[in-house]
Design an enzyme around this catalytic site. Structure first.
Site, PDB file in Angstrom:
ATOM      1  N   GLU A  98      19.328  53.013  41.083  1.00 23.07           N
ATOM      2  CA  GLU A  98      19.626  51.513  41.036  1.00 23.07           C
ATOM      3  C   GLU A  98      18.534  50.827  40.256  1.00 23.07           C
ATOM      4  OE1 GLU A  98      22.074  49.974  42.076  1.00 23.07           O
ATOM      5  OE2 GLU A  98      22.898  51.290  43.491  1.00 23.07           O
ATOM      6  N   SER A 104      16.153  58.837  45.894  1.00 21.85           N
ATOM      7  CA  SER A 104      17.203  59.226  44.833  1.00 21.85           C
ATOM      8  C   SER A 104      18.128  57.857  44.376  1.00 21.85           C
ATOM      9  CB  SER A 104      18.105  60.145  45.202  1.00 21.85           C
ATOM     10  OG  SER A 104      18.923  59.693  46.254  1.00 21.85           O
ATOM     11  N   ASP A 105      18.464  57.274  45.669  1.00 24.95           N
ATOM     12  CA  ASP A 105      19.053  55.894  45.023  1.00 24.95           C
ATOM     13  C   ASP A 105      18.351  54.892  44.745  1.00 24.95           C
ATOM     14  OD1 ASP A 105      18.317  55.598  47.750  1.00 24.95           O
ATOM     15  OD2 ASP A 105      19.903  54.684  48.574  1.00 24.95           O
ATOM     16  N   CYS A 106      17.271  54.666  45.073  1.00 30.86           N
ATOM     17  CA  CYS A 106      16.218  53.693  44.522  1.00 30.86           C
ATOM     18  C   CYS A 106      15.954  53.934  43.204  1.00 30.86           C
ATOM     19  CB  CYS A 106      14.793  53.741  45.336  1.00 30.86           C
ATOM     20  SG  CYS A 106      15.098  53.287  46.990  1.00 30.86           S
TER      21      CYS A 106
END
Length: 694
Positions: free
Chosen positions: A417, A412-414
């Site tokens: 970003e 999710s955070d990859c």
């Protein structure tokens, strides 16, 4: 205090060094012209410890694989490099000796030809004489059993039949954190068939060396199931877990007496098929080499000629890094997408303050890196979607992996970003709205009911840390609502929503995003500590978490007068050192309270500067002074080539596992200096124009 010119020259050097480190390759243009173009990406090595090289050497021995003399020599070099000053091994090179790491490293060294009386193994031999190797943590008991130097009867049962439980039960492996789930799958497979290396002269020698005062044939391994070295433990087994172990141990004894039912055989066959799906949906790399080595052993034991095994062994080389200095390392993760997303954002922030010649190079690298990053979005699953459902996986479409598209496991955070990188670079190379929409649809799958975001998926069950079998690590049983993931996703949701609103986005999707934004903001506010900080799970620790907490709330609309932002900046300023730096000791991850280093830390200083710079569009005088002092210290630590020195690891996972993201000391200082240089200029300091740096 550094002048504006000092900061800009330091920034210029840092940017030049960063762009020099961008990897290049050719890729077919995704347009219809069929031409090739040069793309760039950033990937720093992710350094952990010698556990994986040791397990690799042991797995090759079990399978009878003859490693080249060059590879053996480099494995030995890695073991030497990670050895603690006293000659033992720890979970990381800054910590205390570990029986787990020392035993595995010793056995690996012997597997690749190091003699038992070699001086490099002398301290380990003394440890084995002084301590009972049977007290090695459970993961070590299993690996020593694979080597046939420990009895499988001394390992608490890891029954493959657990996969037959109803999936709605929290105990079903489907509900575990994905890394734990697949490690359990591999462990259950090797345990279920009691896989072990054949008896050999080396095995006989190791049995004597590991248990110097015992006759191996008379050792009672069964009584050592719960025997664990206290200094190796982070999460000792709870009373409930011990009771559960006794239940599964009883099941193991019963099922072993009635093999005619064939239940174990059917379960092992099913797990092999699950492993094959994981291989085929990850370009035969697996989620990580940790479970990958266990899968490799399982498939080899069933059929050494299995085509999936052959391809997995070929692709396993992608996890390996080796050179003369540090020997052979095996990355626990690959981070090209993650590193590239941050590098793009850092370079775009630096762009206004660098010299014209550096800006020209920067623009080229950003354009090529954005093109590479776009090529890493998963546009379709590698396997049919119904197979993902049977494997307890979410639809990966639209997501970005930590490593690259080949990995097949988006995060999710990859993803968040990467979307932020596209938006930041929009002035240099315009974004594709469809990329943004697909990315948002993926990350919405990863939001938990409490509003926070997990990493690979949303949490599937209640908190189950009480049954953590990995005594050395913590917080590893279920997906959690991580501050960092929640903040990154919140930022992406807010920024992409603004773009979609202007361009006429899908109304239903916009409503879903609005709800997700509100819930994520609430979670961040709820998770803030009384001192203004946030806990970090993937970096050390409060400085890292607070950087993301500030960024997330600011994206949601909080300004400098918001009590949450005000207390967070007070926390950051309160831990600045007299020399302008920040330094948070890795023990913070263990004690749950801020513990300072006795020196400044490059990456953490950059995080603190970025936290203060992101807290307001117009920082307070106190924040301005802290930012400039931090940037001056960063400039003073820069090397002549524009790089910054290596220091203690600033990454962490599962509480105790420190990891060095080597890209961080190149990316984050440049990003921080970008704010410092811009701030100095805004304050009106007299400065000549920046000159190109040779």
């Amino acid at each position: 205090m550094a002048s504006s010119l000092d900061l800009e020259l330091s920034l210029d050097r840092g940017v030049r060094r960063l762009v020099d480190l961008a990897d290049t390759h050719h890729a077919t243009h995704d347009a219809n012209d069929g031409t090739d173009r040069v793309l760039r990406h950033f990937e720093g090595e992710d350094v952990w410890n010698s556990m994986l090289p040791a397990q690799y050497a042991m797995a090759m021995h079990v399978m009878g694989e003859n490693l080249s003399e060059e590879r053996k020599r480099r494995i030995v070099r890695q073991l030497e490099h990670e050895q603690l000053p006293g000659g033992l091994w720890g979970l990381h090179r800054f910590g205390e000796p570990s029986l787990f790491m020392t035993a595995l490293s010793y056995v690996a060294a012997r597997c690749v030809g190091v003699a038992a009386d070699d001086r490099r193994l002398a301290a380990a031999r003394k440890m084995f004489a002084a301590e009972d190797v049977r007290a090695i943590p459970s993961w070590g008991k299993a690996w020593l059993s694979l080597m046939n130097v420990y009895g499988w009867e001394g390992v608490n049962a890891v029954p493959p039949e657990a996969w037959l439980l109803p999936e709605r039960l929290p105990l079903h492996p489907a509900n575990y954190y994905c890394h734990t789930r697949l490690i359990y799958m591999g462990m259950a497979s090797v345990f279920g068939q009691k896989l072990r290396a054949p008896r050999s002269a080396l095995v006989d020698a190791l049995r004597t060396e590991l248990y110097p005062d015992r006759d191996y044939a008379s050792i009672d391994f069964r009584s050592a199931r719960h025997l664990l070295r206290e200094h190796d433990l982070w999460a000792p087994p709870t009373k409930t877990l011990k009771a559960m172990y006794e239940a599964v141990n009883l099941f193991e004894r019963v099922q072993s007496k009635i093999p005619g039912l064939g239940l174990r055989v059917r379960c092992l066959a099913e797990l092999r098929e699950r492993m094959k799906f994981e291989l085929r949906s990850s370009d035969h790399t697996c989620l990580s080499p940790v479970n990958g080595l266990l899968f490799m052993l399982t498939l080899w034991a069933h059929d050494p000629q299995d085509p999936d095994l052959t391809e997995q062994r070929r692709r396993f080389e992608g996890w390996i890094r080796e050179d003369e200095d540090e020997g052979l390392r095996i990355c626990g993760a690959r981070s090209a997408t993650w590193d590239t997303s941050f590098a793009i954002q850092s370079l775009v922030a630096a762009r206004p303050s660098v010299s014209p010649s550096t800006r020209s190079r920067l623009d080229t690298v950003v354009e090529e890196s954005v093109a590479w990053l776009r090529s890493q979005q998963i546009t379709a699953p590698q396997r049919p979607l119904d197979e993902y459902k049977r494997a307890y996986r979410v639809d990966p479409t639209g997501g970005f992996c930590f490593a690259g598209i080949w990995h097949g496991w988006p995060v999710s955070d990859c993803t968040a970003e990467a979307l932020e990188a596209f938006l930041e670079a929009d002035a240099i190379t315009p974004h594709d709205p469809q990329v943004l929409t697909a990315g948002i649809r993926f990350l919405l799958q990863c939001q938990n009911p409490d509003g926070g975001f997990g990493s690979y998926e949303a949490r599937k069950s209640m908190e189950m840390e009480w049954m953590n079998p990995a005594e050395m690590f913590g917080d590893s049983m279920t997906e959690r609502s991580y501050v960092e993931c929640t903040a990154s996703n919140l930022i992406a949701l807010v920024r992409v929503r603004a773009r979609l609103t202007r361009t006429g986005g899908d109304g239903q999707l916009l409503r879903q995003m609005d709800q997700a934004i509100r819930k994520a903001e609430r979670l961040l506010r709820k998770r803030q500590n009384e001192d203004g900080s946030w806990d970090g799970a993937w970096g050390v620790a409060f400085l890292y978490g607070t950087l993301f907490g500030i960024r997330g709330l600011r994206a949601a609309g909080a300004d400098a007068s918001d009590p949450a932002i005000a207390s967070a900046t007070e926390f950051i300023r309160g831990h600045q050192r007299a020399d302008g730096a920040w330094g948070e000791h890795w023990r913070t991850c263990l004690s749950d309270r801020y513990e300072p280093f006795d020196h400044g830390h490059i990456v953490q200083t950059a995080w603190a500067v970025l936290a203060l710079a992101n807290a307001s569009d117009a920082p307070s005088p106190e924040d301005e002074a802290a930012i400039l002092r931090g940037c001056a210290w960063l400039a003073s630590q820069q090397q002549a080539d524009g790089d910054w020195p290596e220091q203690e690891f600033s990454g962490v996972f599962f509480r105790t596992a420190l990891i060095d993201y080597r890209a961080y000391r190149r990316v984050f200082p440049v990003w921080a200096l970008s704010y410092g240089a811009a701030l100095h200029k805004r304050l009106g300091a007299h400065r000549p124009a920046a000159q190109p740096v040779a």
